[in-house]
Write a protein that holds these residues in place. Structure first.
Motif, PDB file in Angstrom:
ATOM      1  N   LYS A   1       0.900  -1.132   0.052  1.00  0.00           N
ATOM      2  CA  LYS A   1       0.195   0.046  -0.020  1.00  0.00           C
ATOM      3  C   LYS A   1       0.836   1.322   0.090  1.00  0.00           C
ATOM      4  CE  LYS A   1      -3.893   2.109   2.569  1.00  0.00           C
ATOM      5  NZ  LYS A   1      -4.710   2.183   3.709  1.00  0.00           N
TER       6      LYS A   1
ATOM      7  N   VAL B   1       2.778   1.931  -3.423  1.00  0.00           N
ATOM      8  CA  VAL B   1       1.793   2.492  -4.583  1.00  0.00           C
ATOM      9  C   VAL B   1       1.657   3.829  -4.225  1.00  0.00           C
ATOM     10  CG1 VAL B   1      -0.353   2.169  -5.110  1.00  0.00           C
ATOM     11  CG2 VAL B   1       0.794  -0.018  -4.899  1.00  0.00           C
ATOM     12  N   ALA B   2       1.646   4.335  -2.832  1.00  0.00           N
ATOM     13  CA  ALA B   2       1.075   5.618  -2.652  1.00  0.00           C
ATOM     14  C   ALA B   2       2.325   6.521  -2.869  1.00  0.00           C
ATOM     15  CB  ALA B   2       0.698   5.667  -1.368  1.00  0.00           C
TER      16      ALA B   2
ATOM     17  N   LYS C   1       4.857   5.866  -4.970  1.00  0.00           N
ATOM     18  CA  LYS C   1       4.862   5.957  -6.678  1.00  0.00           C
ATOM     19  C   LYS C   1       3.965   6.826  -7.209  1.00  0.00           C
ATOM     20  CE  LYS C   1       6.283   2.999  -9.278  1.00  0.00           C
ATOM     21  NZ  LYS C   1       5.991   2.026 -10.391  1.00  0.00           N
ATOM     22  N   ALA C   2       2.659   7.011  -6.853  1.00  0.00           N
ATOM     23  CA  ALA C   2       1.594   7.768  -7.274  1.00  0.00           C
ATOM     24  C   ALA C   2       2.023   9.390  -6.934  1.00  0.00           C
ATOM     25  CB  ALA C   2       0.266   7.692  -6.799  1.00  0.00           C
ATOM     26  N   GLU C   3       2.556   9.348  -5.637  1.00  0.00           N
ATOM     27  CA  GLU C   3       2.785  10.962  -5.361  1.00  0.00           C
ATOM     28  C   GLU C   3       4.071  11.497  -5.942  1.00  0.00           C
ATOM     29  OE1 GLU C   3       4.109  13.341  -1.125  1.00  0.00           O
ATOM     30  OE2 GLU C   3       3.235  11.374  -0.960  1.00  0.00           O
TER      31      GLU C   3
ATOM     32  N   GLY D   1       5.228  10.459  -8.990  1.00  0.00           N
ATOM     33  CA  GLY D   1       4.937  10.522 -10.319  1.00  0.00           C
ATOM     34  C   GLY D   1       6.077  10.397 -11.584  1.00  0.00           C
ATOM     35  N   GLU D   2       6.376  11.025 -12.419  1.00  0.00           N
ATOM     36  CA  GLU D   2       7.285  11.177 -13.363  1.00  0.00           C
ATOM     37  C   GLU D   2       8.575  11.682 -12.817  1.00  0.00           C
ATOM     38  OE1 GLU D   2       6.216  13.930 -16.498  1.00  0.00           O
ATOM     39  OE2 GLU D   2       5.086  12.146 -17.395  1.00  0.00           O
TER      40      GLU D   2
ATOM     41  N   ASP E   1       8.680  -0.067 -13.577  1.00  0.00           N
ATOM     42  CA  ASP E   1       8.215   0.984 -14.634  1.00  0.00           C
ATOM     43  C   ASP E   1       8.623   0.037 -15.903  1.00  0.00           C
ATOM     44  OD1 ASP E   1       6.938   2.719 -13.240  1.00  0.00           O
ATOM     45  OD2 ASP E   1       9.025   3.789 -12.750  1.00  0.00           O
TER      46      ASP E   1
END
Length: 366
Positions: free
Chosen positions: A26, A29-30, A32-34, A36-37, A56
């Protein structure tokens, strides 16, 4: 910073050892989303599934380093592989990009079989024996220092995919080749190009001696006495057993396997070649694969329409690759999120200067 210096630094904090897998997943995932690029997470084919699921990109070492170099938006590259791979990524990426190895214990026994002091000492002695007739080539599975040495003396890096092309090129430059650090890839490649075994010698960096019986003038290839601890464990006996029990089974192995194993197999090739061969194989076909167990297990899961086994069912996954696990990955991500450069891989500029020459000589012929 040397690997020894890095290993003196504190390891995984205790708190990560008490988290559940669900909590770690969890959080990864959080983050990686925060990020981003700003984040790029490549993972080598031999990594554990618990790590690969967040990658990736997956690929071999050079492929991933090249993908990292093309990713100009990423500020942090968390390289899930081993030390020499992260070094190559640092050499090829921009100065402002940070390359992180989640666990500094993730090394490569093959790469460690050729250090720069041994190589310089060997080169001096080989020059006395053969004068200026030798071109050094190194497998990308080598340290940045060895890549730099090769680059300094006009040589290049090679991969298991392009070793034949690079050794062939090497013979247009000099009369002889010094092939570091994997004797098996060097021997298998040179033999396929038509160099007889009788024209190959082995340099032992422990005893500082050239292992060869005969006239030194006949030597065309000098093989460094190194090997992959995983691929060397596949044997002729393994193949004999498969042939007896499954006469219609194809045997496919990596060219880091011994000469005898490669010669008795039906196919041999790079990790990429092995993956693509199985992908393109007919449903119902049977395969015994001689490469790292994490990858073999993943291939088995991905191809339920085929019968696939490990050539050596008693093999363990690559121990150093397996140093990187979900807790170390989460630690690296949490540190990166707050701007910490924990376990950064940084190649010194002088080393990078010559290493990039060795890499570029290869890439120019890709």
């Amino acid at each position: 910073m040397s690997i020894l210096d890095a290993l003196k630094k504190p390891g995984l904090p205790e708190r990560y050892k008490n988290l559940t897998e669900e909590e770690m997943v969890k959080r990864v995932v959080a983050i990686k989303a925060e990020m981003g690029e700003r984040l790029y997470l490549p993972a080598h084919h031999y990594q554990k599934d618990e790590v690969v699921q967040f990658a990736d990109d997956t690929g071999d070492s050079l492929q991933l380093a090249q993908l990292a170099a093309r990713n100009k938006k990423a500020e942090t590259i968390i390289f899930c592989g081993v030390h020499f791979m992260a070094e190559t990524a640092d050499i090829l990426t921009e100065t402002q990009q940070t390359v992180i190895l989640p666990d500094m214990r993730a090394g490569c026994s093959m790469a460690d079989m050729a250090n720069i002091l041994q190589t310089e000492r060997a080169w001096s002695k080989l020059q006395m024996l053969f004068s200026d007739t030798i071109l050094p080539l190194t497998y990308v599975n080598s340290t940045a220092a060895i890549k730099a040495f090769v680059g300094k003396y006009g040589g290049a890096t090679v991969t298991s995919s392009n070793a034949m092309a690079m050794v062939d090129w090497g013979f247009t430059q000099k009369e002889r080749i010094l092939f570091l650090p994997d004797q098996h890839l060097g021997r298998n490649t040179a033999y396929e190009l038509g160099v007889p075994l009788e024209a190959m010698a082995v340099w032992d960096p422990i005893t500082d001696t050239l292992e060869y019986e005969g006239d030194y003038n006949e030597i065309k290839v000098i093989l460094w006495k190194g090997h992959c601890s995983v691929h060397e464990k596949f044997t002729e006996e393994n193949i004999d057993k498969v042939r007896r029990e499954f006469p219609d089974m194809n045997v496919i192995v990596h060219p880091e396997c011994s000469f005898e194993v490669v010669e008795q197999s039906d196919f041999s090739g790079s990790t990429k070649m092995i993956i693509e061969t199985i992908e393109q194989a007919q449903p119902g076909s049977k395969w015994a694969i001689g490469t790292e167990m994490n990858l073999v297990n993943r291939i088995i899961q991905q191809h339920p329409d085929k019968t696939i086994v490990s050539l050596n069912p008693n093999m363990c996954p690559c121990l150093t690759m397996n140093r990187i696990d979900l807790p170390h990955l989460l630690w690296a991500l949490e540190e990166a999120l707050v701007g910490q450069k924990t376990n950064q891989i940084k190649v010194e500029s002088d080393t990078a200067f010559y290493a990039i020459q060795a890499l570029n000589r290869m890439l120019a012929r890709a």
